[in-house]
Design an enzyme around this catalytic site. Structure first.
Site, PDB file in Angstrom:
ATOM      1  N   GLY A 175      43.559 -66.419  52.679  1.00  0.00           N
ATOM      2  CA  GLY A 175      43.279 -66.078  51.282  1.00  0.00           C
ATOM      3  C   GLY A 175      42.633 -67.221  50.523  1.00  0.00           C
ATOM      4  N   CYS A 176      43.121 -68.428  50.758  1.00  0.00           N
ATOM      5  CA  CYS A 176      42.597 -69.594  50.046  1.00  0.00           C
ATOM      6  C   CYS A 176      41.160 -69.895  50.481  1.00  0.00           C
ATOM      7  CB  CYS A 176      43.496 -70.801  50.266  1.00  0.00           C
ATOM      8  SG  CYS A 176      45.171 -70.528  49.622  1.00  0.00           S
ATOM      9  N   SER A 177      40.877 -69.696  51.760  1.00  0.00           N
ATOM     10  CA  SER A 177      39.508 -69.897  52.256  1.00  0.00           C
ATOM     11  C   SER A 177      38.577 -68.871  51.632  1.00  0.00           C
ATOM     12  CB  SER A 177      39.470 -69.797  53.783  1.00  0.00           C
ATOM     13  OG  SER A 177      40.225 -70.836  54.356  1.00  0.00           O
TER      14      SER A 177
END
EC number: 1.11.1.24
Length: 155
Positions: free
Chosen positions: A44-46
């Site tokens: 998700g962060c990527s």
């Protein structure tokens, strides 16, 4: 005290991926997208960082700077930036002081376990240093587009 739209954004002085101190005052006269995310190189962060990078030319046209904040180290941020060809600045908040000031550090649950961590959130800060909009409990899908749309509306 809860952070609210219209109030002055909390000051900060936090190292970026190169170890240079970034301060809120550095962005006076510009819009600032300050987004908090849990961890470098997670799915998700990527996705969120890649989406903000892809839209960064449109943000720049609107006089906006994008900065991501997580508890990861400067070294981790450098690897994250290199791996995904990111063009945004990342702040290293290893002691979660910035996350606490912006009230996004708290109890989380995952797979039945409770732990302290960053609750994904984004703050849009206007050129005078005031909070123009807040997204809490952010869902990554289409979030960068939503931030860009709100920025366009507010200008």
């Amino acid at each position: 005290m809860t952070l609210e739209v219209g109030q002055k954004a909390p000051e900060f002085a936090t190292p970026n991926q190169r170890g240079e101190i970034s301060k809120l005052a550095d962005f006076a006269g510009q819009w600032l997208v300050l987004y908090f995310y849990p961890k470098d190189n997670t799915p998700g962060c990527s996705t969120e960082a890649i989406d903000f990078t892809a839209l960064s030319p449109q943000f720049q046209q609107l006089n906006a700077v994008i900065i991501g904040v997580s508890p990861d180290s400067e070294k981790s941020h450098c690897r994250f930036i290199e791996k995904h060809n990111l063009t945004i600045q990342l702040l290293s908040d290893t002691e979660h002081q910035l996350a606490e000031i912006y009230q996004v550090w708290g109890l989380k649950k995952f797979m039945g376990k409770e732990y302290m961590g960053i609750k994904r959130a984004t703050f849009l800060i206007d050129p005078r240093g005031n909070i123009a909009y807040i997204w809490s409990n952010v869902k990554v899908k289409a979030h960068a587009e939503a931030v860009l749309k709100k920025l366009e509306e507010l200008q």
